[in-house]
Design a protein around this motif. Structure first.
Motif, PDB file in Angstrom:
ATOM      1  N   PHE A 275      20.909  42.592   6.307  1.00 15.24           N
ATOM      2  CA  PHE A 275      19.693  42.303   4.971  1.00 15.24           C
ATOM      3  C   PHE A 275      20.221  40.462   5.019  1.00 15.24           C
ATOM      4  CE2 PHE A 275      20.239  46.463   2.166  1.00 15.24           C
ATOM      5  CZ  PHE A 275      20.194  46.624   3.158  1.00 15.24           C
ATOM      6  N   ALA A 276      18.862  40.199   5.460  1.00 20.10           N
ATOM      7  CA  ALA A 276      18.834  38.639   5.748  1.00 20.10           C
ATOM      8  C   ALA A 276      18.157  37.864   3.338  1.00 20.10           C
ATOM      9  CB  ALA A 276      17.747  38.424   6.427  1.00 20.10           C
ATOM     10  N   LEU A 277      19.388  38.089   3.575  1.00 19.14           N
ATOM     11  CA  LEU A 277      18.921  37.764   1.540  1.00 19.14           C
ATOM     12  C   LEU A 277      18.936  35.858   1.591  1.00 19.14           C
ATOM     13  CD1 LEU A 277      22.228  37.222   1.862  1.00 19.14           C
ATOM     14  CD2 LEU A 277      22.141  39.299   0.458  1.00 19.14           C
ATOM     15  N   SER A 278      18.383  35.506   0.497  1.00 17.34           N
ATOM     16  CA  SER A 278      19.296  34.129   0.475  1.00 17.34           C
ATOM     17  C   SER A 278      20.401  33.709  -0.348  1.00 17.34           C
ATOM     18  CB  SER A 278      17.763  33.941  -0.610  1.00 17.34           C
ATOM     19  OG  SER A 278      18.532  32.265  -1.417  1.00 17.34           O
ATOM     20  N   THR A 279      21.461  33.444   0.474  1.00 18.21           N
ATOM     21  CA  THR A 279      22.923  32.795   0.519  1.00 18.21           C
ATOM     22  C   THR A 279      22.883  31.797  -1.201  1.00 18.21           C
ATOM     23  OG1 THR A 279      22.328  30.911   1.816  1.00 18.21           O
ATOM     24  CG2 THR A 279      23.466  33.166   2.118  1.00 18.21           C
ATOM     25  N   THR A 280      21.210  31.079  -1.516  1.00 16.84           N
ATOM     26  CA  THR A 280      20.721  30.761  -2.410  1.00 16.84           C
ATOM     27  C   THR A 280      21.229  30.548  -3.946  1.00 16.84           C
ATOM     28  OG1 THR A 280      20.103  28.616  -0.638  1.00 16.84           O
ATOM     29  CG2 THR A 280      19.470  28.497  -3.223  1.00 16.84           C
ATOM     30  N   GLN A 281      20.662  32.289  -3.255  1.00 16.40           N
ATOM     31  CA  GLN A 281      20.147  32.577  -4.993  1.00 16.40           C
ATOM     32  C   GLN A 281      21.013  33.572  -5.570  1.00 16.40           C
ATOM     33  OE1 GLN A 281      16.753  35.545  -4.205  1.00 16.40           O
ATOM     34  NE2 GLN A 281      15.500  33.232  -4.072  1.00 16.40           N
ATOM     35  N   VAL A 282      21.981  34.069  -4.084  1.00 21.97           N
ATOM     36  CA  VAL A 282      23.263  34.580  -4.447  1.00 21.97           C
ATOM     37  C   VAL A 282      24.354  33.539  -4.936  1.00 21.97           C
ATOM     38  CG1 VAL A 282      25.356  35.485  -3.458  1.00 21.97           C
ATOM     39  CG2 VAL A 282      23.293  36.660  -2.567  1.00 21.97           C
ATOM     40  N   CYS A 283      24.275  32.350  -4.412  1.00 25.66           N
ATOM     41  CA  CYS A 283      25.253  31.809  -5.377  1.00 25.66           C
ATOM     42  C   CYS A 283      25.152  30.669  -6.372  1.00 25.66           C
ATOM     43  CB  CYS A 283      25.540  30.397  -4.285  1.00 25.66           C
ATOM     44  SG  CYS A 283      26.083  30.604  -3.020  1.00 25.66           S
ATOM     45  N   SER A 284      23.146  30.982  -6.559  1.00 24.09           N
ATOM     46  CA  SER A 284      22.707  30.056  -8.008  1.00 24.09           C
ATOM     47  C   SER A 284      22.886  31.367  -9.102  1.00 24.09           C
ATOM     48  CB  SER A 284      21.669  29.982  -7.437  1.00 24.09           C
ATOM     49  OG  SER A 284      21.416  28.838  -7.043  1.00 24.09           O
ATOM     50  N   GLY A 285      22.962  32.535  -8.818  1.00 25.97           N
ATOM     51  CA  GLY A 285      23.357  33.822  -9.520  1.00 25.97           C
ATOM     52  C   GLY A 285      25.373  34.082 -10.214  1.00 25.97           C
ATOM     53  N   ALA A 286      25.913  33.865  -9.091  1.00 27.90           N
ATOM     54  CA  ALA A 286      26.832  33.831  -9.568  1.00 27.90           C
ATOM     55  C   ALA A 286      27.250  32.677 -10.491  1.00 27.90           C
ATOM     56  CB  ALA A 286      27.783  33.599  -7.760  1.00 27.90           C
ATOM     57  N   VAL A 287      27.104  31.088  -9.765  1.00 28.76           N
ATOM     58  CA  VAL A 287      27.362  30.166 -11.101  1.00 28.76           C
ATOM     59  C   VAL A 287      27.023  30.351 -12.342  1.00 28.76           C
ATOM     60  CG1 VAL A 287      27.111  27.755 -11.034  1.00 28.76           C
ATOM     61  CG2 VAL A 287      27.331  28.297  -9.490  1.00 28.76           C
ATOM     62  N   MET A 288      25.474  31.015 -12.703  1.00 37.15           N
ATOM     63  CA  MET A 288      25.326  31.770 -13.363  1.00 37.15           C
ATOM     64  C   MET A 288      25.842  32.470 -14.307  1.00 37.15           C
ATOM     65  SD  MET A 288      20.995  31.408 -13.808  1.00 37.15           S
ATOM     66  CE  MET A 288      20.517  31.402 -11.816  1.00 37.15           C
ATOM     67  N   GLY A 289      26.467  33.866 -13.684  1.00 39.90           N
ATOM     68  CA  GLY A 289      27.549  34.834 -14.404  1.00 39.90           C
ATOM     69  C   GLY A 289      28.826  34.019 -15.105  1.00 39.90           C
ATOM     70  N   CYS A 290      29.377  33.267 -13.812  1.00 44.09           N
ATOM     71  CA  CYS A 290      30.672  32.703 -14.569  1.00 44.09           C
ATOM     72  C   CYS A 290      30.038  31.957 -15.755  1.00 44.09           C
ATOM     73  CB  CYS A 290      31.664  31.690 -13.624  1.00 44.09           C
ATOM     74  SG  CYS A 290      30.693  30.542 -13.182  1.00 44.09           S
ATOM     75  N   GLY A 291      29.099  30.933 -15.859  1.00 42.66           N
ATOM     76  CA  GLY A 291      29.067  30.409 -17.104  1.00 42.66           C
ATOM     77  C   GLY A 291      28.610  31.116 -18.264  1.00 42.66           C
ATOM     78  N   LEU A 292      27.905  32.322 -17.851  1.00 37.55           N
ATOM     79  CA  LEU A 292      28.076  33.806 -19.116  1.00 37.55           C
ATOM     80  C   LEU A 292      29.481  33.775 -19.656  1.00 37.55           C
ATOM     81  CD1 LEU A 292      24.607  34.398 -18.193  1.00 37.55           C
ATOM     82  CD2 LEU A 292      25.235  33.650 -20.023  1.00 37.55           C
TER      83      LEU A 292
END
Length: 419
Positions: A275-292
């Motif tokens: 899967f050629a996913l976006s590492t940027t979107q994955v890491c950004s989602g993880a940062v938002m998740g750790c904030g919540l």
């Protein structure tokens, strides 16, 4: 097989230029939280990330196969100038979002540029729509959510386990853990993003008749792509590091460790499945998740909304630029030269604009932007001598008793007390 022509050489050099921008655009994915929590010095962090991106480039070619033969039909007559135009669209969008400090997806910029250029040149029949949906769009929607929920759960578990321990001692341990998890994210980034450039270079070589269809990337393609992304990573995309490390939420060491571990697991699993996913979107989602995930943690939703809008615009915007470039490049040698000239002029203009508000390793953690233009060797304001206190003057006035009739009341001296 034919020899490499001048046009194919231009395409390969442009692909490596995209890989270079991908490196400094996506350095924040691995190192933003590590730098923002003080786990590593900024320059040391990007140096480690560069080395591991280079190593990761040699670990797999599954994503490269997806790019070279999964999304675009190799037998549809796609010419090297079309691939060149797609790369131009991806590079310009990368630079624009870097200037704005937005962690958009370099992967989607590449896909958008190639898809737009191919549609403009050959038509929709040259695009494998099912592959675009299943290997690009679906992972783009699912992966950030998976990484975000994983990071949120990991953050809550981390704080719960360590609730009765000394905060200073655990912070040191989590900072050490962040270094390990950041290394894992960098390695994962190399296995995923460096392969995308390999796939584009392989596609250009197939289109030019240098390689047979369905060929794997040659070793020199793998090595050059790995070196290009490593060099870009070492420069450090400081603007995006600031946004991801400080602009979304205030990250503490336990959160940084949870976010990076969740992101690395998601990226490595996706690379293994092609899967050629976006590492940027994955890491950004993880940062938002750790904030919540942290009690009392705050996510700056205005910044998050700007990022999501940039994510949504990336595919069509890069596609439009790529399509216009393809229409111009197909006019012949002068068309290719014109597209190349526009790329160089646009890149220089964006760089000159960025120097008006420079961001580098010395001010990357300045959330208010006050010291953006401060030289790296300048000492921080708080380390200088304290200003001398301003004397506070208190005036005490005594009221004299009224004199006899016809006499002026006496006015005593007005003493002044200095505190």
């Amino acid at each position: 097989m034919e020899h490499i022509t001048l046009l194919i050489a231009i395409v390969i050099v442009t692909a490596l230029a995209f890989d270079f921008t991908n490196g400094f655009h996506d350095t924040a994915n691995a190192m933003a939280t590590t730098i923002s929590t003080g786990a590593m010095k900024p320059k040391a962090a990007v140096a480690m990330s560069a080395v591991l991106n280079l190593v990761g480039a040699f670990l797999s070619v599954e994503v490269a196969r997806t790019i070279s033969g999964g999304i675009i039909d190799e037998s549809a007559g796609v010419q090297p100038e079309v691939i060149f135009a797609g790369l131009v669209g991806a590079i310009l969008w990368n630079l624009l979002t870097w200037l704005a400090g937005l962690p958009s997806s370099s992967s989607h910029a590449l896909f958008g540029g190639l898809i737009g250029a191919t549609i403009a040149s050959v038509g929709l029949d040259a695009i494998h729509g099912d592959a675009v949906v299943m290997k690009v769009i679906v992972p783009a929607l699912v992966a950030p959510l998976v990484a975000g929920f994983a990071a949120m759960a990991a953050t809550r578990l981390t704080y719960r386990v360590a609730r009765n321990t000394d905060e200073r001692a655990t912070s040191k341990g989590y900072r050490a853990g962040q270094i390990g998890s950041a290394a894992l994210v960098s390695l994962a980034h190399g296995t995923n993003d460096a392969q995308k450039t390999m796939g584009v270079m392989t596609l250009a070589l197939i289109a030019g008749g240098v390689l047979a269809p369905d060929s794997d990337p040659p070793m020199w393609v793998i090595a050059s792509a790995g070196i290009a992304i490593a060099l870009g990573t070492y420069l450090g995309g400081w603007r995006i590091i600031r946004t991801l490390g400080k602009g979304i939420t205030d990250i503490q060491p336990p959160q940084g460790f949870a976010a990076q571990t969740s992101a690395a697991t998601t990226i490595l699993a996706s690379s293994h499945m092609g899967f050629a996913l976006s590492t940027t979107q994955v890491c950004s989602g993880a940062v938002m998740g750790c904030g919540l995930g942290r009690k009392g943690g705050v996510v700056h939703w205005s910044t998050a909304r700007r990022m999501v809008v940039a994510w949504g615009l990336t595919l069509p915007a890069a596609g439009i630029i790529g399509a216009l470039g393809a229409l111009l490049a197909e006019q012949g040698t002068w068309g290719v030269s014109a597209v190349l000239a526009l790329l160089i002029a646009g890149s220089i203009a964006i760089y000159v604009r960025s120097r008006k508000e420079p961001v580098d390793h010395s001010n990357v953690n300045d959330v208010n932007g006050v010291n953006d233009a401060q030289p790296a060797e300048a000492a921080p304001a708080e380390s200088g001598p304290e200003p001398a206190p301003v004397p506070l003057q208190v005036t005490i006035t005594r009221t004299a008793p009224a004199g006899r009739a016809g006499e002026e009341p006496s006015v005593p001296d007005q003493p002044t007390t200095t505190v």
